[in-house]
Design an enzyme around this catalytic site. Structure first.
Site, PDB file in Angstrom:
ATOM      1  N   LYS A 110       0.846  -1.206   0.000  1.00 46.37           N
ATOM      2  CA  LYS A 110       0.000   0.000   0.000  1.00 46.37           C
ATOM      3  C   LYS A 110       0.878   1.251   0.000  1.00 46.37           C
ATOM      4  O   LYS A 110       1.844   1.346   0.764  1.00 46.37           O
ATOM      5  CB  LYS A 110      -0.938  -0.010   1.211  1.00 46.37           C
ATOM      6  CG  LYS A 110      -1.988   1.105   1.170  1.00 46.37           C
ATOM      7  CD  LYS A 110      -3.117   0.807   2.149  1.00 46.37           C
ATOM      8  CE  LYS A 110      -3.971   2.037   2.432  1.00 46.37           C
ATOM      9  NZ  LYS A 110      -4.851   2.423   1.343  1.00 46.37           N
TER      10      LYS A 110
ATOM     11  N   CYS B 291      -4.125   7.624  -8.028  1.00 47.91           N
ATOM     12  CA  CYS B 291      -5.164   7.810  -7.021  1.00 47.91           C
ATOM     13  C   CYS B 291      -5.995   9.070  -7.306  1.00 47.91           C
ATOM     14  O   CYS B 291      -5.447  10.165  -7.362  1.00 47.91           O
ATOM     15  CB  CYS B 291      -4.496   7.935  -5.657  1.00 47.91           C
ATOM     16  SG  CYS B 291      -5.249   6.866  -4.471  1.00 47.91           S
TER      17      CYS B 291
ATOM     18  N   LYS C  96       2.174   3.639 -12.535  1.00 47.95           N
ATOM     19  CA  LYS C  96       0.749   3.277 -12.477  1.00 47.95           C
ATOM     20  C   LYS C  96      -0.096   4.445 -12.975  1.00 47.95           C
ATOM     21  O   LYS C  96       0.010   5.565 -12.478  1.00 47.95           O
ATOM     22  CB  LYS C  96       0.358   2.909 -11.040  1.00 47.95           C
ATOM     23  CG  LYS C  96      -1.064   2.378 -10.921  1.00 47.95           C
ATOM     24  CD  LYS C  96      -1.284   1.751  -9.562  1.00 47.95           C
ATOM     25  CE  LYS C  96      -2.703   1.222  -9.407  1.00 47.95           C
ATOM     26  NZ  LYS C  96      -2.886   0.581  -8.092  1.00 47.95           N
TER      27      LYS C  96
ATOM     28  N   THR D  50      -8.041   3.553 -10.113  1.00 43.76           N
ATOM     29  CA  THR D  50      -9.499   3.632 -10.004  1.00 43.76           C
ATOM     30  C   THR D  50     -10.082   4.819 -10.777  1.00 43.76           C
ATOM     31  O   THR D  50      -9.390   5.781 -11.068  1.00 43.76           O
ATOM     32  CB  THR D  50      -9.916   3.737  -8.529  1.00 43.76           C
ATOM     33  OG1 THR D  50      -9.195   4.814  -7.940  1.00 43.76           O
ATOM     34  CG2 THR D  50      -9.625   2.452  -7.794  1.00 43.76           C
TER      35      THR D  50
ATOM     36  N   CYS E 201     -32.539  -9.719 -40.175  1.00 49.32           N
ATOM     37  CA  CYS E 201     -31.644  -9.726 -39.008  1.00 49.32           C
ATOM     38  C   CYS E 201     -30.366  -8.954 -39.338  1.00 49.32           C
ATOM     39  O   CYS E 201     -29.745  -9.191 -40.371  1.00 49.32           O
ATOM     40  CB  CYS E 201     -31.308 -11.163 -38.608  1.00 49.32           C
ATOM     41  SG  CYS E 201     -30.145 -11.278 -37.229  1.00 49.32           S
TER      42      CYS E 201
ATOM     43  N   CYS F  18     -30.426 -10.386 -29.115  1.00 50.59           N
ATOM     44  CA  CYS F  18     -31.237 -11.549 -28.729  1.00 50.59           C
ATOM     45  C   CYS F  18     -30.392 -12.573 -27.973  1.00 50.59           C
ATOM     46  O   CYS F  18     -30.811 -13.113 -26.957  1.00 50.59           O
ATOM     47  CB  CYS F  18     -31.897 -12.172 -29.951  1.00 50.59           C
ATOM     48  SG  CYS F  18     -30.746 -12.634 -31.250  1.00 50.59           S
TER      49      CYS F  18
ATOM     50  N   CYS G 231     -30.906 -13.751 -24.028  1.00 49.74           N
ATOM     51  CA  CYS G 231     -31.356 -15.144 -23.857  1.00 49.74           C
ATOM     52  C   CYS G 231     -30.770 -15.730 -22.576  1.00 49.74           C
ATOM     53  O   CYS G 231     -29.562 -15.687 -22.370  1.00 49.74           O
ATOM     54  CB  CYS G 231     -30.928 -16.000 -25.044  1.00 49.74           C
ATOM     55  SG  CYS G 231     -31.408 -17.721 -24.846  1.00 49.74           S
TER      56      CYS G 231
END
Lengths: 454, 428
Positions: free
Chosen positions: B45, B136, B174, B202, B381, B387, B391
């Protein structure tokens, strides 16, 4: 469930009459609701006699809209809370669920109960009465069909008066279905819902006895007969008047309205018949502490009219089933039942209803030792009432016009179990509710038409 | 048994599954538990020089239907424990798990000497690499760190350079997804000397509003703030960003994939799209460290069944299939076909097509059986897949290729041909 001991503490007796099927836990209900596919044009809706928009009420449970869910149910079915408990769901909605083929059907009945229980707990006001239209309708009978019709007519603005011979509304739901399947507070809540729309209930009034039938026809714009059926008919055999011979419907009614009896504790009970009422009588007997409870039926399991789940339930309660036997004589000493003489039967040719006719096997009589005999061989028709209204009938079943429930007499309609005929419709609570609704619309249409033509 | 060992910019680990820098890697106790459970690496962390102060509450989740934690967000900041405590525990972890990858995530004020100090401090305890937290989105960004850096390619390049001036271990940058085009910051990281990039951090989010109190979810004493969104719901966004970087020759450095990875299947997708390893957080927060057992087992069985001996062999294998819209074949056609044997007649395909697509699935009553059937009018189609998506029974609706008898033609080729012919067309 069958008990060995001769004495049962009273609190245990009452525990035996608590609802047997537990409600869904809140998370269980959400999980189950989320399993519903929300089918388009869903087959469950078509399988419901009252056409409840089932996917919609389930979706509403999933989104936390329980008020809307209960309203969707009760909108289509004014006795939807009772039906959530007594409908043969596996033959109706759940039987039609598309997930039968892919997984397991949605527990629609239990979800319906979840939503309606919420409404009961939260004293939800679901419907309002309509703008008064100045017309009056009398309904005879406050059972499912009568309540259903009263609710719809009140919403259409009618002044509705319901005449009910008993002290409370709900009909068979209140008096004739065992407490451990349908507690009284459920149908009574449904009646309150109808009452809250301004419908007037006249309890303890027997039409044709306390008030002439003709008076209703004269005083109201329309009359709806929703009287259900009468008492259990006599067996017509020797010993029927002995002490200890009961009829199932009053027996069940007593368990719902009186202090539970301890008379059956440790006793042997014979139930004659194999319909749902017979099952109810038998399971009540077990729960009242009877030592041995046997159901005697002149046909076989295949022909019995009880629902499969009722049959399974009875077997789990320890009820014994004896097929292809008919009662011949009730034996007694000192005026009390001591035994039952039965004769073995075989099945012959099918009758007009397609059921194979039972035929006694000569010299096959035998005697079983019993303390009580409970008759559950169907119900009589309310012939005197039908005659009081002067209606054309077929074996005590008023003849009604298909779709409108109009009888042979102008402005007199009939719906529910009183017009039930084997092979035509099913005598189900949900079917009676639908007939009540339709009869209400038919009455409305007829009166509107009359109004227009004047 | 396939070889699950990976190497990412020189950092080795026994398997591709690392814990991302987040609450699960807050302490030595946790990281050691994770390594015992089977995780191949952990990004500690985020460390900084001065411990920060956190608020309560910090976490919120998006539940959908009966599925909990489809999405997750937090307003927790970086480590709130003193640097020396963290360093002591990191040294202990490295001593006890020398073969596992231990990465230090770092974030300091945008000052050269601050970066130099912290890099030297963490490398002295024996970490295998550094991850610069330029991602962050909350709290630290307001102080000029985290995504405040990550949103500016120049700052990313500059601060990466500062780190590289003293770093002796590989440097991973990062990246924040809260930008317009991830490739710009990825390129800047590479220009600054980064050995690898990791993405995504994030996404800015507001998880919800309480219907009774009308307060944001989560709230801190009556007020909320945007938090960092993660969990399964962000996976498609993360996967796209990874793929965009992987197919960009100007990026060209290894990728550590992050974002909604919950199962071995997700991991395989990230590896195929160019990640050399993956980092996991939300799944571990939801279910605990033990989920890595199935991740490892599932990946191994997958590779064995495919006859692949090393996990590194699948890295980037799908990158060349990911392109721009203009390179897609306009002459490729698929149509829906319904398997009536499997169909349970929920008719969801009918209503989806009717209300939201091209009205080509009819409900027809079969004259012989009197049953309803759903039937596709193939000529109408458009092959949109809706579809098949709605389904509920897998395999009932198949999208089948229908040859239209024309050679492949992309929009780019078509436009090129049209301009060569001198004609003018505005058709899209």
């Amino acid at each position: 469930m069958a008990r060995e001991q001769a004495f049962i503490p009273e609190k245990d007796l009452y525990a035996n009459f608590q609802e047997v099927v537990p409600p869904l836990k809140p998370k269980e209900a959400i999980d189950e609701a989320n399993r519903c596919l929300f089918c388009y044009d869903a087959p469950c809706i078509k399988a419901c006699p009252t056409g409840i928009d089932i996917p919609s009420f389930i979706k509403k449970i999933a989104t936390g809209n329980l008020y809307g869910s209960a309203k969707t149910i009760m909108e289509s079915n004014p006795v939807g809370a009772s039906c959530a408990r007594v409908c043969p769901t596996s033959e109706l909605c759940e039987g039609a669920c598309v997930l039968n083929d892919a997984s397991r059907p949605i527990r629609i009945g239990q979800l319906q109960r979840h939503a309606t229980d919420w409404a009961i707990r939260n004293q939800a006001v679901l419907f309002q009465s309509g703008e008064p239209n100045g017309r009056k309708v009398a309904i005879v009978g406050a059972g499912p069909a009568g309540l259903s019709a009263a609710r719809e007519l009140a919403r259409l603005g009618y002044e509705v008066t319901v005449y009910e011979a008993k002290e409370k509304a709900g009909g068979l739901n209140t008096y004739g279905i065992v407490s451990f399947r349908l507690p009284q507070e459920i149908p009574l809540w449904e009646a309150e819902q109808v009452e809250s729309l301004g419908v007037c209930f006249r309890y303890g009034v027997k039409v044709g006895v306390d008030i002439p039938a003709q008076e209703l026809v004269d005083r109201y714009d329309s009359v709806l007969l929703a009287v259900g059926m009468g008492p259990v008919p006599r067996l017509g055999i020797e010993g029927e008047d002995l002490e200890g011979v009961w009829e199932a419907i009053s027996f069940i009614e007593d368990t719902k309205t009186k202090t539970l009896t301890t008379d059956l504790t440790g006793k042997k009970v014979a139930v004659i018949g194999a319909g749902n009422t017979a099952i109810d009588a038998a399971t009540c007997s077990v729960r009242l502490g009877a030592e041995k409870v046997q159901i005697f039926y002149r046909r076989t399991q295949k022909e019995m009219t009880a629902y499969d789940f009722e049959y399974e339930f009875a077997k789990q309660d320890g009820v014994e089933f004896r097929w292809k036997v008919a009662p011949k004589r009730i034996l007694g000493t000192g005026g009390k039942v001591t035994g039952l003489e039965l004769i073995r039967m075989e099945l012959g040719e099918p009758d007009e209803k397609g059921r194979r006719r039972p035929i006694p096997i000569p010299d096959s009589e035998f005697i079983v030792e019993v303390d009580y005999v409970i008759k559950a061989i169907g119900q009589e028709r309310q012939l005197s009432l039908i005659d009081a209204f002067g209606l054309v009938h077929r074996n005590g079943v008023p003849v009604v016009e298909e779709g409108t429930y109009r009888t042979s007499r102008a402005n007199v309609f009939a719906a529910g179990d009183c017009i039930f005929e084997v092979g035509k419709t099913d005598a189900m609570v949900v079917e009676a509710a639908e007939q009540g609704k339709r009869a209400a619309y038919a009455i409305h249409n007829a009166l509107e038409e009359k109004h227009r033509s004047h | 048994m396939a070889d699950l060992r990976i190497e990412l910019a020189g950092i080795k680990s026994p398997n591709p599954f690392w814990l991302a820098s987040a609450p699960p890697t807050n302490s030595g106790y946790q990281v050691m538990r994770a390594f015992e459970a089977g995780w191949g690496g952990a990004v500690w962390k985020t460390l900084t020089d001065e411990p920060i102060i956190n608020v309560t509450s910090r976490f919120a989740a998006l539940h959908y239907g009966s599925q909990r934690v489809v999405g997750f967000n937090n307003i927790e900041l970086i480590t709130d424990r003193p640097l020396d405590v963290n360093l002591k525990e990191m040294a202990e972890v490295k001593k006890r798990f020398p073969r596992h990858a231990l990465i230090a995530s770092l974030m300091v004020e945008p000052k050269r000497e601050k970066w130099h100090e912290i890099v030297k401090a963490v490398e002295s305890v024996g970490v295998d690499g550094l991850e610069l937290n330029f991602g962050c989105p909350h709290g630290m960004a307001e102080r000029g760190m985290g995504s405040a850096v990550g949103q500016h390619p120049d700052l990313v390049r500059q601060q990466t350079e500062w780190v590289k001036e003293v770093a002796e271990t590989p440097v991973i940058v990062k990246l924040t997804p809260n930008i317009t085009d991830i490739r710009f910051t990825a390129r800047a990281a590479r220009e600054g000397g980064a050995d690898a990039i990791s993405l995504i951090n994030t996404i800015n989010s507001l998880m919800g509003v309480d219907l009774d109190t009308w307060l944001p979810i989560p709230h801190v004493d009556g007020r909320g703030a945007h938090g960092g969104y993660c969990g399964p719901a962000v996976k498609p966004i993360a996967l796209n960003m990874v793929a965009e970087c992987a197919r960009d020759p100007l990026v060209g450095i290894p990728i550590s994939g992050i974002g909604g990875i919950s199962t071995w299947r997700d991991a395989v997708e990230f590896l195929l799209m160019g990640a050399s390893g993956v980092q996991v957080c939300t799944a571990a927060m939801h279910h605990g460290f033990r989920i890595v057992e199935d991740m490892i087992d599932g990946l191994n069985n997958y590779l064995d069944q495919k006859g692949i001996t090393s996990v590194m062999d699948i890295v980037g294998k799908s990158v060349n299939t990911y392109s721009d819209w203009g390179n897609l074949n306009l002459n490729y056609k698929i149509v829906a076909r319904i398997n009536e044997e499997k169909c349970i007649n929920c008719n969801k395909c009918h209503i989806a097509c009717e209300d939201a697509s091209h009205q080509c699935i009819d409900i027809i009553r079969d004259a012989q059986t009197d049953k309803l059937r759903v039937v596709v009018r193939e000529e109408d189609c458009v092959g949109c897949n809706l579809c098949q998506i709605v389904c509920p029974v897998d395999g009932t609706i198949q999208m089948v290729e229908v040859p239209i008898g024309k050679p492949p033609l992309t929009w780019n080729q078509r436009q090129a041909a049209l301009s060569a012919n001198g004609s003018c067309s505005n058709e899209g």
